[in-house]
Design a protein around this motif. Structure first.
Motif: not given
Length: 323
Positions: A30-58
């Protein structure tokens, strides 16, 4: 934006999974996930696509990833530079060793590694045992920094350097009453005497096996391997029970009970253990320091005084084998 956020983002991108990335970082998921989401919020863009069985880069994440890696590498370089000036070593060293190599040298490798760790507690040392063949590949691709192994080829592989630390003749260990004893002259036999005899040897991938096969080929026959095992002690025990002729380094035969030892006439195949590393040197200061410690402590085997044999560590050496 924090460096740890970039570190977490890179780990998730490389593992394609938040759970595996967290395990790699020794953190809770959960800590890793929260920090990556915080980074995405700061950049204003999603960096990772979490919709599939594996995480992929946007698309944005794929564009950001090289810069994130470069930023982390730069920080790593700054730390190493400062550490070199202050004399503090940190990092990780990957050391490989063939089975039995620690017993074949006059150096207590375990004590040496413990002493190095006491002197440099910030350095993580990883030790693995494997065949020489696989460790040579690991050295060439950077998975190992240093290895204590044997080399069967006359010319060492390109890009590697070495220092011989053990150089012993190979001998034939046989049970008392073996016919070879009656035919030996002065305790020596020609290698051709092993033709059609069941042989006991180390497995394929070890350089002593390679040396044996090459020597038999030069003598005009193909060796008939009846038994193979990774431990020389097991080979001599099999020979002692009359199950074949064990071809092992002389010290292993001398320590074995219930066998007689026969040396080979010239040319006698030899077993050599060599400290081996990439010719351009290990990448990190910690690995370079451990290599220097090993080279200094282990010294040189089989060198004529003043010849430089074993000390040059270049690709022009003539390594032959290992234990």
């Amino acid at each position: 934006m924090e460096l740890r956020q970039l570190q977490y983002f890179v780990a998730v991108a490389e593992e394609a999974n938040f759970t595996r990335a967290a395990a790699r970082l020794h953190l809770a998921q959960p800590g890793v996930s929260a920090q990556v989401r915080q980074l995405e919020r700061e950049l204003g863009q999603p960096l990772l696509d979490r919709s599939g069985r594996t995480v992929t880069l946007t698309e944005v994440g794929a564009a950001v990833l090289p810069f994130a890696r470069a930023a982390l590498a730069a920080v790593h370089g700054v730390r190493h530079t400062v550490d070199e000036f202050t004399g503090l070593l940190r990092g990780r060293v990957a050391l490989g060793m063939v089975t039995g190599a620690h017993a074949g040298t006059d150096v207590d490798v375990v004590a040496l590694l413990a002493g190095f760790h006491d002197a440099h507690p910030q350095v993580d040392i990883a030790l693995t045992e494997d065949t020489s063949e696989r460790m040579l590949t690991a050295l060439q691709c950077g998975e190992l920094d240093v290895a204590l192994l044997g080399v069967a080829d006359v010319t060492p592989p390109a890009g590697l350097a070495l220092q011989v630390v053990v150089d012993e003749p190979l001998v034939a260990a046989v049970a008392p009453g073996d016919p070879l004893l009656a035919s030996a002259e002065g305790g020596r036999i020609p290698l051709a005497a092993l033709r059609d005899r069941p042989l006991i040897s180390l497995p394929r991938g070890t350089s002593i096996r390679g040396v044996l096969e090459h020597a038999c080929t030069d003598a005009g026959f193909r060796p008939r391997i009846a038994f193979e095992a990774a431990a020389p002690q097991l080979l001599t025990r099999l020979a002692a029970r009359g199950l074949g002729v064990a071809v092992v380094p002389a010290p292993d035969a001398a320590k074995a009970a219930g066998v007689r030892t026969l040396r080979f006439r010239t040319p006698c195949p030899r077993g050599r253990v060599a400290l081996t590393w990439r010719a351009d040197g290990p990448a990190g200061p910690a690995a370079r320091a451990l290599l220097e410690c090993l080279r200094t402590t282990m010294g040189t085997a089989g060198a004529e005084p003043g010849s430089g044999e074993g000390a040059q560590g270049d690709a022009g050496r003539r390594p032959e084998a290992e234990t």
